[in-house]
Motif scaffolding. Structure first.
Motif, PDB file in Angstrom:
ATOM      1  N   LEU A 168      75.596  16.385   2.097  1.00  0.00           N
ATOM      2  CA  LEU A 168      76.159  15.175   2.695  1.00  0.00           C
ATOM      3  C   LEU A 168      76.921  14.351   1.667  1.00  0.00           C
ATOM      4  N   ILE A 184      80.253  15.943   1.094  1.00  0.00           N
ATOM      5  CA  ILE A 184      81.168  15.664   2.208  1.00  0.00           C
ATOM      6  C   ILE A 184      81.717  14.251   2.084  1.00  0.00           C
ATOM      7  N   ALA A 185      80.860  13.291   1.736  1.00  0.00           N
ATOM      8  CA  ALA A 185      81.307  11.911   1.559  1.00  0.00           C
ATOM      9  C   ALA A 185      82.327  11.813   0.432  1.00  0.00           C
ATOM     10  N   GLU A 193      79.844  17.177   8.487  1.00  0.00           N
ATOM     11  CA  GLU A 193      78.800  16.150   8.414  1.00  0.00           C
ATOM     12  C   GLU A 193      77.821  16.290   9.572  1.00  0.00           C
ATOM     13  N   ALA A 229      77.955  23.618   7.507  1.00  0.00           N
ATOM     14  CA  ALA A 229      78.517  22.411   6.900  1.00  0.00           C
ATOM     15  C   ALA A 229      79.316  22.766   5.655  1.00  0.00           C
ATOM     16  N   THR A 272      77.693   4.707   7.010  1.00  0.00           N
ATOM     17  CA  THR A 272      76.627   5.466   6.353  1.00  0.00           C
ATOM     18  C   THR A 272      75.702   4.562   5.549  1.00  0.00           C
ATOM     19  N   ASN A 282      73.773  17.174   9.169  1.00  0.00           N
ATOM     20  CA  ASN A 282      72.734  16.314   9.730  1.00  0.00           C
ATOM     21  C   ASN A 282      71.897  17.027  10.773  1.00  0.00           C
ATOM     22  N   ASP A 335      83.745   4.411   6.341  1.00  0.00           N
ATOM     23  CA  ASP A 335      82.777   5.463   6.030  1.00  0.00           C
ATOM     24  C   ASP A 335      81.577   4.898   5.281  1.00  0.00           C
ATOM     25  N   TRP A 361      75.224  13.929  16.654  1.00  0.00           N
ATOM     26  CA  TRP A 361      75.742  15.043  15.878  1.00  0.00           C
ATOM     27  C   TRP A 361      76.191  16.216  16.738  1.00  0.00           C
TER      28      TRP A 361
END
Length: 448
Positions: free
Chosen positions: A388, A391-392, A352, A363, A412, A356, A408, A229
């Protein structure tokens, strides 16, 4: 000066001298009318043609095959045609001889082999017309192109055979076993480090050839996939801070002519002599297309919801059962770019990575840059898991028809939850059956 367009015409000049084929063993003879790549690069002209030929190899798999693998396998796009190879991808029931996975796999290796030839051949060129600066630029591009090739192989097929020399004698490949995914990504990183060292500083007008920011952007993506990250955030920030890149005000602007918008970190240009006919798979027959790839009903509902899709509803057109994707839209002239990296991705990579790392405010700030551009209300709260997920969701909409969604989900580990593909063996594509037959050192992915 306008950025040089990479055309098939230029690539063809060099293709006559390239070794036909990749580091795979589906050829059993060296063609009489071909020369090993390193031998063919002898002066400034052949050096320039060689790197354009390598870009052409990247175009070959990003003009249809690879974006198809990244879309129809996931939830935003469904099968709407008659060809079984697309139905197999849509159903995530992919045989080892699926035409599209085989084609993508081999095209990537062909491009890698071309890059290997440039890397091997350029240092030996002694031509006063090829300055040291241009030599470094061409070498840097070749390292970048090899990096993206192995990255795309790794995220699609797992650890693969790594070949770092041009294939001259196909028998020399015997004994090359598959590397692990970690080793494959290590090679990607090594090539990106070298590319960043050699590539020139960013030119304000160049968006369809690799420069320092291009290497840094792919390095940010690589670190995201590896869940490093801090590194992902750092490299994304370097690209975001580059003044030449900015989000276009109107989402639709980046995929409408004349292309090469401020949003593009790297897109591949096509022309009337070097066509990208990917639009044909998306458009209905009434508009001259095959309509093989179709936005799913669930995606259409989301993208047309102003609170979710916002201005991104411009990705679709039509109505009823004939809603179709228009990201690739140059019907007739077929000059749509292949979109490899956009600055929007770097914001979401950083978002992301920050989430994390526990920096939820940072974020949300990056996520809201993308949401605001789309005309969607900013996210103002939420814990780590909720941020998260937001964001996804944004990634899913922002890059709906680009080569992102499937990868993606697999990186994940959400493929089971979202698609019902719970067996992780099927989160990778199969190695082509012909390669398994011809090479005892190639081990098939489990489950195939």
């Amino acid at each position: 000066m306008r950025t040089q367009k990479i055309t098939l015409t230029a690539a063809y000049l060099f293709s006559l001298t390239l070794l036909l084929g990749s580091c795979k063993k589906y050829l059993d003879v060296v063609p009489n009318n071909a020369l090993p790549t390193a031998s063919a690069i002898i002066d400034a002209g052949t050096a320039r043609a060689a790197i354009i030929g390598t870009y052409d190899g990247l175009q070959n798999y990003y003009s249809a095959d690879y974006p198809t693998l990244g879309t129809i396998t996931a939830d935003n796009v469904i099968f709407n045609g008659t060809l079984s190879e697309y139905l197999q991808l849509d159903q995530n029931a992919i045989p080892t001889d699926n035409v599209i996975t085989v084609s993508a796999y081999r095209k990537i290796y062909r491009m890698i082999n071309s890059a290997n030839g440039v890397i091997a051949g350029i240092p030996g060129v002694n031509d006063p017309l090829l300055t040291p600066e241009e030599k470094n630029k061409i070498l840097g591009e070749a390292y970048f192109l090899r990096a993206i090739g192995y990255f795309d192989l790794g995220r699609g097929w797992g650890g693969v055979q790594i070949q770092l020399n041009p294939t001259v004698d196909l028998n020399a490949l015997k004994g090359v076993k598959r590397s692990t995914l970690a080793q494959t990504y290590d090679q990607v990183l090594a090539d990106l480090v070298k590319a960043e060292e050699l590539l020139p500083a960013d030119d304000a007008n160049t968006r369809n050839r690799a420069q320092k920011s291009t290497a840094r952007a792919l390095r940010a993506r690589l670190n995201l996939y590896r869940e490093n990250w801090t590194e992902a955030e750092a490299y994304a920030t370097q690209v975001i801070n580059q003044p030449k890149f900015k989000l276009v005000d109107n989402y639709k602007t980046f995929f409408t002519s004349p292309f090469l918008s401020s949003e593009s970190v790297l897109e591949l240009s096509f022309s009337a002599n070097d066509r990208n006919s990917f639009w044909n798979l998306w458009y209905p027959s009434s508009s001259g297309g095959q309509f093989t790839l179709k936005p799913s009903d669930g995606f259409v509902a989301k993208i047309n919801n102003p609170a979710i899709g916002g201005s991104r509803k411009s990705l679709v057109a039509g109505s009823g059962t004939t809603v179709y994707g228009v990201l690739y839209n140059t019907a007739g002239v077929s000059v749509d770019p292949a979109y490899l990296i956009r600055i929007a991705e770097l914001y979401l990579i950083r978002a992301e990575s920050r989430a994390n790392s526990g920096n939820l405010d940072g974020a949300r700030a990056d996520l809201n840059v993308i949401r605001t551009r789309a005309g969607v209300a900013p996210l103002t709260g939420g814990n780590k898991e909720q941020v998260l997920q937001a964001i996804a969701d944004e990634n899913s909409l922002e890059f709906a028809f680009e080569a992102h969604r499937w990868f993606d989900l697999t990186r994940t580990k959400k493929t089971g939850e979202v698609l019902g593909v719970t067996n992780p063996n099927f989160w990778l594509f199969p190695i082509p059956y012909s390669d398994i037959l011809s090479d005892p050192d190639v081990v098939q992915n489990p489950g195939y």
